[in-house]
Motif scaffolding. Sequence first.
Motif, PDB file in Angstrom:
ATOM      1  N   SER A 125       0.877  -1.059   0.150  1.00  0.00           N
ATOM      2  CA  SER A 125      -0.076  -0.024  -0.094  1.00  0.00           C
ATOM      3  C   SER A 125       0.745   1.236  -0.006  1.00  0.00           C
ATOM      4  O   SER A 125       0.310   2.176  -0.436  1.00  0.00           O
ATOM      5  N   ASN A 126       2.155   1.127   0.310  1.00  0.00           N
ATOM      6  CA  ASN A 126       3.136   2.334   0.321  1.00  0.00           C
ATOM      7  C   ASN A 126       4.260   1.769   0.248  1.00  0.00           C
ATOM      8  O   ASN A 126       4.858   0.665   0.809  1.00  0.00           O
ATOM      9  N   ASP A 168      -1.985   4.166  -0.347  1.00  0.00           N
ATOM     10  CA  ASP A 168      -3.317   3.789  -1.132  1.00  0.00           C
ATOM     11  C   ASP A 168      -3.990   2.654  -0.236  1.00  0.00           C
ATOM     12  O   ASP A 168      -3.809   1.507  -0.623  1.00  0.00           O
ATOM     13  N   LYS A 206      -5.908  -0.204  -2.004  1.00  0.00           N
ATOM     14  CA  LYS A 206      -5.413  -1.434  -2.186  1.00  0.00           C
ATOM     15  C   LYS A 206      -5.853  -2.834  -1.395  1.00  0.00           C
ATOM     16  O   LYS A 206      -6.024  -3.907  -1.908  1.00  0.00           O
TER      17      LYS A 206
END
Length: 246
Positions: free
Chosen positions: A217-218, A227, A230
């Motif tokens: 996600s990052n 994000d 996701k």
Amino acid sequence: MNIGKKLKEKKRSKVILIQGALDIEVEYLIVMLHQKSVKMIANYVFYEGMIDTIKVVVSKTLVGSIHSTIATSIGIINFKPDIVINQGIAGAHREDLHIGDIIIGEQCCNINAYKMPVKGKGEGSNPFEWELNKRAKDIKYADSKLVDIVHKSLLANSKNQIYRGTLGSGDVFNKEYDRILWIHNLFHNLCEDMESIGTYSVCNDFKVPCIGIRIISNNELLLEEFDKGKAIELQKILISMLHDLK
């Protein structure tokens, strides 16, 4: 009589327990359940139901290794799952990993377990001098057959980049570039989350096949911003591969 009794017995359906810590990590799975019932046990919520013809229990573990340890123990004792899947978002610990990449946890380690050298008053603290303690060296493992099945299924059911390796797990948000690389060099982990180690530890003790599946996600190393969407993407992919786990 025994033979007749056995013939009348219905074959027990396989139960898959799927975990997520955050609302965003379980909400799509919950929506997709039918014949749904909800059980609250010691403040941990479990949603029982069916996804197509598969019996699924969705567990909101809450955030952190202590919560995932408790939730996994409760889940195994009360629902007797055949498989436990710990899934959700994770931060990358390598520069070649990007948002949306999926990590299959062949193994899991506790990246928040250290012993420190003795320092006196005024001598400060240097985390780069810390050494791994026994818990950090106690690697926990996913079921190898399950890893192979999931890997094959993900390749068929997603367009994401798929990696197999070590999940790093601990109760800390690492956002310092040098610290992340230091952890990666110690553990050779691909990513970090806060729950996997609790799930793997309990499942290994109970001899219940488990696997961790994380979507990036990052990536703090690349300044790729978080994000959370996701998490939904991963749940959709998991649903598409459930039949391969029957």
